[in-house]
Write an enzyme that holds these catalytic residues in place. Structure first.
Site, PDB file in Angstrom:
ATOM      1  N   PRO A  25      14.314  71.741 -51.079  1.00 28.56           N
ATOM      2  CG  PRO A  25      15.372  69.669 -51.219  1.00 28.56           C
ATOM      3  CD  PRO A  25      15.638  71.140 -51.275  1.00 28.56           C
ATOM      4  CB  CYS A  27       8.765  65.823 -47.523  1.00 34.05           C
ATOM      5  SG  CYS A  27       9.909  64.737 -48.340  1.00 34.05           S
ATOM      6  CD  GLN A 102      15.992  66.251 -52.180  1.00 31.41           C
ATOM      7  OE1 GLN A 102      14.932  66.127 -51.572  1.00 31.41           O
ATOM      8  NE2 GLN A 102      17.114  66.582 -51.583  1.00 31.41           N
ATOM      9  CE1 TYR A 185      14.864  59.840 -45.505  1.00 32.80           C
ATOM     10  CE2 TYR A 185      15.813  61.964 -46.093  1.00 32.80           C
ATOM     11  CZ  TYR A 185      14.886  61.216 -45.378  1.00 32.80           C
ATOM     12  OH  TYR A 185      14.013  61.826 -44.512  1.00 32.80           O
ATOM     13  NE  ARG A 333      13.998  74.759 -40.241  1.00 34.26           N
ATOM     14  CZ  ARG A 333      14.917  74.394 -39.346  1.00 34.26           C
ATOM     15  NH1 ARG A 333      14.531  73.877 -38.195  1.00 34.26           N
ATOM     16  NH2 ARG A 333      16.191  74.543 -39.599  1.00 34.26           N
TER      17      ARG A 333
HETATM   18  C1  LIG Z   1       8.772  70.679 -44.010  1.00 30.99           C
HETATM   19  C2  LIG Z   1      10.160  70.290 -44.397  1.00 30.99           C
HETATM   20  C3  LIG Z   1      10.353  69.293 -45.344  1.00 30.99           C
HETATM   21  C4  LIG Z   1      11.635  68.947 -45.762  1.00 30.99           C
HETATM   22  N1  LIG Z   1      11.798  68.042 -46.776  1.00 30.99           N
HETATM   23  C5  LIG Z   1      13.021  67.855 -47.315  1.00 30.99           C
HETATM   24  C6  LIG Z   1      13.176  67.127 -48.523  1.00 30.99           C
HETATM   25  O1  LIG Z   1      12.210  66.722 -49.162  1.00 30.99           O
HETATM   26  N2  LIG Z   1      14.432  66.937 -48.971  1.00 30.99           N
HETATM   27  C7  LIG Z   1      15.540  67.434 -48.333  1.00 30.99           C
HETATM   28  O2  LIG Z   1      16.671  67.234 -48.791  1.00 30.99           O
HETATM   29  N3  LIG Z   1      15.399  68.176 -47.210  1.00 30.99           N
HETATM   30  C8  LIG Z   1      14.183  68.424 -46.727  1.00 30.99           C
HETATM   31  N4  LIG Z   1      14.028  69.247 -45.644  1.00 30.99           N
HETATM   32  C9  LIG Z   1      15.225  69.961 -45.118  1.00 30.99           C
HETATM   33  C10 LIG Z   1      15.322  71.340 -45.758  1.00 30.99           C
HETATM   34  O3  LIG Z   1      15.488  71.243 -47.168  1.00 30.99           O
HETATM   35  C11 LIG Z   1      16.471  72.172 -45.171  1.00 30.99           C
HETATM   36  O4  LIG Z   1      17.702  71.549 -45.492  1.00 30.99           O
HETATM   37  C12 LIG Z   1      16.384  72.321 -43.667  1.00 30.99           C
HETATM   38  O5  LIG Z   1      15.057  72.572 -43.238  1.00 30.99           O
HETATM   39  C13 LIG Z   1      17.298  73.448 -43.170  1.00 30.99           C
HETATM   40  O6  LIG Z   1      16.951  74.680 -43.770  1.00 30.99           O
HETATM   41  P1  LIG Z   1      16.053  75.794 -42.973  1.00 30.99           P
HETATM   42  O7  LIG Z   1      16.782  76.078 -41.690  1.00 30.99           O
HETATM   43  O8  LIG Z   1      15.991  76.971 -43.915  1.00 30.99           O
HETATM   44  O9  LIG Z   1      14.720  75.171 -42.723  1.00 30.99           O
HETATM   45  C14 LIG Z   1      12.758  69.585 -45.176  1.00 30.99           C
HETATM   46  C15 LIG Z   1      12.560  70.552 -44.200  1.00 30.99           C
HETATM   47  C16 LIG Z   1      11.290  70.927 -43.818  1.00 30.99           C
HETATM   48  C17 LIG Z   1      11.122  72.011 -42.795  1.00 30.99           C
END
Ligand SMILES: Cc1cc2nc3c(=O)[nH]c(=O)nc-3n(C[C@H](O)[C@H](O)[C@H](O)COP(=O)(O)O)c2cc1C
Length: 374
Positions: A25, A27, A102, A185, A333
């Site tokens: 997920p 945001c 989510q 949260y 990301r």
């Molecule tokens: C732009 C952005 C928005 C995110 N929004 C959420 C979210 O809505 N809910 C959540 O549980 N984590 C959110 N995260 C965390 C990601 O789901 C993920 O756990 C975190 O970025 C690590 O993974 P990655 O290294 O592949 O980015 C967000 C991350 C990014 C970069």
């Protein structure tokens, strides 16, 4: 080349996914009054062409005051439901990718500016700000306006809001629900002894701190049909329990304990992230930094476990699922940067993804077997 485990199907609840790549997920801070906009149509439409096993819609607030920022997506009334319906109808017309949502409440971390506007808390007496709530009246940052500790009626309202959003999710044809109990949260605020100082049956012991999140889980389960996939995202640790801390935070053992409890109550998968609860956290960020937290849960439960966090390479992802550290991996990301990441991973691992016929002609001649048609 041996067959890729990452591209083996997996079943979550009643749903079978084509591969083990989850889009986490994310945001987008691009909603209006909780309603998805054309940005979501573009963004989710793009990700729905990625070839991942499942796409998770961003943290979706079950109540207006549960949004992180005023620009978050919500699912608390007919208007917010209709906005998601419009987006999903368009995306679904062109993609068969399963879509999860989510469901979230930000608690004391609500009422903020968009990240690109600084992301700080907006005070309740300012435009786009409101009074936050939490397990206790402790703010996230010392300079924040303190939250109001939820009383029993307030907790019942939150519980029912999660259940009502779950009913709306089912009506929208969404394939799975993920309850957000991570990243500091509201539900995580109940779990962690650093943010939960309650003296009633919802505070103190681990059993008491788990009580409200488990009640929310039960309420969501009761609101959806038997077998409908309900999963939970947890922070595996607060990353603040060191020698110099008077009291440790939420940790890996507690995460294992709640995961076992969730499995017994019919949870279909556990997604293990970390942190977000306390600004004093010290996170050892690096490739696979959260995988040990997922592995600890995986060793204690029989349901699928998802690892996430700086997973960027094909062989890295393959190793996580093939060694049994986790059953699936999630990317955030990584897939924003490279929206066809699952295609490229499949090509590298000698596997295939489902692609829309409009894109079939882009298949490199050396990779004839990359695409299955939708
Ligand atoms: C732009 C952005 C928005 C995110 N929004 C959420 C979210 O809505 N809910 C959540 O549980 N984590 C959110 N995260 C965390 C990601 O789901 C993920 O756990 C975190 O970025 C690590 O993974 P990655 O290294 O592949 O980015 C967000 C991350 C990014 C970069």
């Amino acid at each position: 080349m041996p067959q890729s485990k990452l591209f083996e199907p997996i079943t979550i609840g009643g749903s079978t996914l084509a591969n083990r790549i989850v889009i986490a997920p994310m945001c987008q801070y691009s909603a209006e009054d909780g309603k998805m906009t054309d940005w979501h149509l573009m963004h989710l439409g793009m990700l729905a062409q990625s070839g991942a096993g499942i796409l998770t819609i961003e943290a979706t607030a079950v109540l207006p005051e549960g949004r992180i920022s005023y620009a978050d997506v919500g699912l608390w009334d007919d208007a917010t439901e209709a906005a998601i319906d419009r987006v999903l109808k368009s995306v679904r017309a062109w993609s068969h990718m399963p879509i999860a949502i989510q469901l979230a409440h930000a608690g004391r971390k609500a009422s903020t500016a968009k990240p690109w506007d600084g992301g700080g808390q907006i005070a309740p007496d300012h435009a786009n700000g409101w009074q936050t709530v939490s397990a206790s009246d402790l703010p996230f940052a010392a300079s924040d306006n303190p939250p109001v500790a939820l009383d029993k009626a307030g907790m019942a309202k939150v519980r029912e809001a999660f259940a009502e959003a779950a009913r709306r999710s089912v009506r929208l044809g969404i394939d799975a629900i993920q309850i957000h109990a991570a990243h500091g949260y509201l539900l995580h605020q109940f779990l962690s002894p650093l943010s939960n100082k309650r003296t009633d049956e919802y505070g103190g012991s681990l059993e008491n701190r788990m009580r409200f999140p488990l009640e929310v889980f039960d309420a969501v389960k009761a609101a959806v049909p038997e077998g409908y996939p309900v999963t939970v995202r947890l922070s595996g640790t607060d990353w603040v329990d060191g020698d110099d801390w008077q009291e440790g935070g939420w940790d890996s053992d507690s995460t294992v304990a709640i995961s076992v409890e969730l499995e017994a109550r019919g949870c279909h998968a556990i997604h293990v992230s970390s942190g977000g609860l306390d600004p004093r956290q010290k996170i050892p960020v690096g490739p696979n930094y959260q995988v040990p937290l997922a592995r600890a849960v995986k060793q204690a439960v029989g349901i699928p476990v998802i690892a996430v966090g700086l997973i960027t390479e094909a062989h890295q992802a393959e190793a996580i699922v093939s060694t049994g550290d986790a059953d699936m991996i999630a990317v955030a990301r990584t897939v924003l940067y490279d929206p066809r990441w699952p295609w490229h991973v499949a090509a590298e691992l000698g596997a295939s993804v489902t692609a829309s016929p409009q894109y079939l002609r882009c298949q490199p001649s050396t990779l004839k077997a990359l695409f299955k048609t939708a």
